[in-house]
Design an enzyme around this catalytic site. Structure first.
Site, short mmCIF file in Angstrom:
data_model
loop_
_atom_site.label_atom_id
_atom_site.label_comp_id
_atom_site.label_asym_id
_atom_site.label_seq_id
_atom_site.Cartn_x
_atom_site.Cartn_y
_atom_site.Cartn_z
N TYR A 129 0.81 -1.21 0.00
CA TYR A 129 0.00 0.00 0.00
C TYR A 129 0.85 1.27 0.00
O TYR A 129 0.38 2.34 -0.38
CB TYR A 129 -0.93 0.03 1.21
CG TYR A 129 -2.02 -1.03 1.19
CD1 TYR A 129 -2.39 -1.66 0.01
CD2 TYR A 129 -2.67 -1.40 2.35
CE1 TYR A 129 -3.39 -2.62 -0.01
CE2 TYR A 129 -3.67 -2.36 2.35
CZ TYR A 129 -4.02 -2.98 1.16
OH TYR A 129 -5.02 -3.93 1.15
N LYS B 33 3.62 -15.60 2.21
CA LYS B 33 3.68 -16.33 0.94
C LYS B 33 5.15 -16.52 0.59
O LYS B 33 5.64 -16.11 -0.47
CB LYS B 33 2.94 -15.54 -0.15
CG LYS B 33 2.60 -16.37 -1.39
CD LYS B 33 1.64 -17.50 -1.11
CE LYS B 33 1.28 -18.22 -2.42
NZ LYS B 33 0.51 -19.46 -2.18
N ASP C 186 -2.88 -18.51 1.55
CA ASP C 186 -4.02 -19.23 0.98
C ASP C 186 -4.49 -20.34 1.92
O ASP C 186 -5.70 -20.56 2.09
CB ASP C 186 -3.70 -19.78 -0.41
CG ASP C 186 -2.33 -20.41 -0.51
OD1 ASP C 186 -1.54 -20.32 0.47
OD2 ASP C 186 -2.01 -20.98 -1.57
N ASP D 169 -5.21 -7.17 5.74
CA ASP D 169 -6.42 -6.46 5.32
C ASP D 169 -7.50 -7.46 4.90
O ASP D 169 -8.67 -7.36 5.30
CB ASP D 169 -6.06 -5.53 4.16
CG ASP D 169 -7.17 -4.55 3.83
OD1 ASP D 169 -8.21 -4.56 4.52
OD2 ASP D 169 -6.99 -3.76 2.89
N ASP E 264 -10.93 -9.20 7.53
CA ASP E 264 -12.33 -9.10 7.15
C ASP E 264 -12.97 -10.48 7.06
O ASP E 264 -14.14 -10.67 7.43
CB ASP E 264 -12.47 -8.38 5.81
CG ASP E 264 -12.46 -6.87 5.96
OD1 ASP E 264 -12.35 -6.40 7.11
OD2 ASP E 264 -12.56 -6.16 4.95
#
Length: 358
Positions: free
Chosen positions: A138, A184, A216, A240, A244
């Site tokens: 970001y 990852k 994942d 992020d 959620d």
């Protein structure tokens, strides 16, 4: 000791509605409990753009820095889609200016919330996601977009990883002594650096069980086996998304608080949901996430876990009585839920006094 200073950023659309609820509960739970505070209401987000042209006015930032804690409701919405400055810019700016590099989101499914979860709950679910908040893709440079190509850069350095990792492990020491790093590392160089640094820090916490999971796989485990987690540590983008997802298994985003903190200065507490323009002004926004944010503030910034627990128990009793807003299948208004929670706090105290006299 003087009064605690609490900066209040009510924000946009349903933001002022749920902030009002949170402050009412704060007032009720702190009454006669040796907790004196002063509220400083400040413009922020879209409301600040309307007032000053800037989502984070300098006066707001200065007063936030001088506060003991910050409460934020929700910002943004379609009103400012074409604005030269967007409300979300203020959120990124305040995080950077206050050094709020760690975001902490609890996922707790109590017994009364089990029926609302979209997954089968067999064991208690109680874990937190510690997300690095001020670096990663970001914020990485270069960042550009042309007609035919776009570039985003994921970048981390050792200091950024180290400071958020220490927060995660210190938190685990007060919980169930387990940290899971989500990354990852089979693909990303940044994830390999995370594993190198976190692995070294883990050795300094021999009482904490440390393991890793690819993002994942972690996404699947949150749905299929969330009971295994305690403290989940991860970088900005993965955090992020996963936070959620974790919130959704509780049954409603409207019930989840969060905390963003740095090494020094005030922490910022906010619901994880957005400003919900579609229900603004209807009086049906769920205030629980904001009220829990108040409880989280009391516990973490002011060491008043006693007051925080009163709020959490009152929320559970309210839900158990089916006094809920439409997101939890109920028909109660924001005000009715708030009043029920306050009533529960007061009744519990009266019962305690009566039993103590006996």
């Amino acid at each position: 000791m003087g009064k605690y200073q609490i900066a209040v950023l009510s924000g946009d659309y349903i933001g002022p509605e749920i902030m009002k609820a949170g402050l009412k509960v704060l007032q009720a739970v702190s009454k006669d409990k040796n907790f004196d505070y002063e509220i400083k209401e400040l413009p922020f987000g879209g409301a600040a753009i309307d007032k000053t042209g800037d989502p984070l006015p300098q006066e707001t930032l200065d007063k936030c820095k001088a506060s003991d804690a910050i409460l934020l409701a929700a910002i943004g919405g379609p009103k400012w889609d074409q604005s030269p400055k967007r409300p979300e810019e203020g959120l990124l700016a305040i995080r950077k200016s206050l050094g709020l590099f760690a975001n902490i989101r609890p996922t707790n499914i109590s017994s009364v919330m089990k029926p609302y979860s979209p997954i089968k709950i067999t064991d208690p679910v109680d874990f937190v996601i510690v997300r690095e908040l001020t670096s990663g893709i970001y914020f990485g440079q270069p960042k550009s977009q042309t007609k035919d190509e776009a570039i985003d850069t994921m970048r981390y350095n050792a200091d950024e990883i180290t400071r958020v990792t220490k927060i995660a492990f210190d938190m685990a020491m007060k919980r169930k002594h387990h940290v899971t790093l989500v990354d990852k590392a089979n693909v990303l160089a940044t994830s390999k650096l995370w594993r190198q640094i976190v692995g070294a820090i883990a050795k300094k916490y021999p009482k904490v069980t440390y393991d890793t999971s690819y993002v994942d796989a972690a996404a699947m485990k949150i749905i299929s086996d969330p009971f295994q987690f305690d403290v989940v540590l991860t970088e900005n983008l993965f955090g992020d998304i996963l936070s959620d997802e974790a919130a959704q298994i509780t049954g409603s985003l409207g019930t989840i608080p969060s905390m963003s903190k740095g090494q020094t200065g005030p922490a910022l507490y906010e619901p994880i949901h957005g400003s919900a323009p579609d229900i603004a002004g209807k009086g049906i926004a769920d205030p629980i996430s904001m009220i829990k944010s108040v409880a989280m503030m009391l516990d973490n910034s002011f060491n008043r876990s006693d007051l925080a627990q009163e709020i959490y128990l009152a929320i559970d009793r309210s839900i158990n009585k089916k006094v809920t807003t439409p997101d939890l299948g109920g028909t109660s208004s924001t005000q009715e839920v708030t009043e029920e929670i306050i009533k529960s706090i007061q009744e519990s105290r009266n019962e305690y006094v009566t039993n103590d006299v006996r």
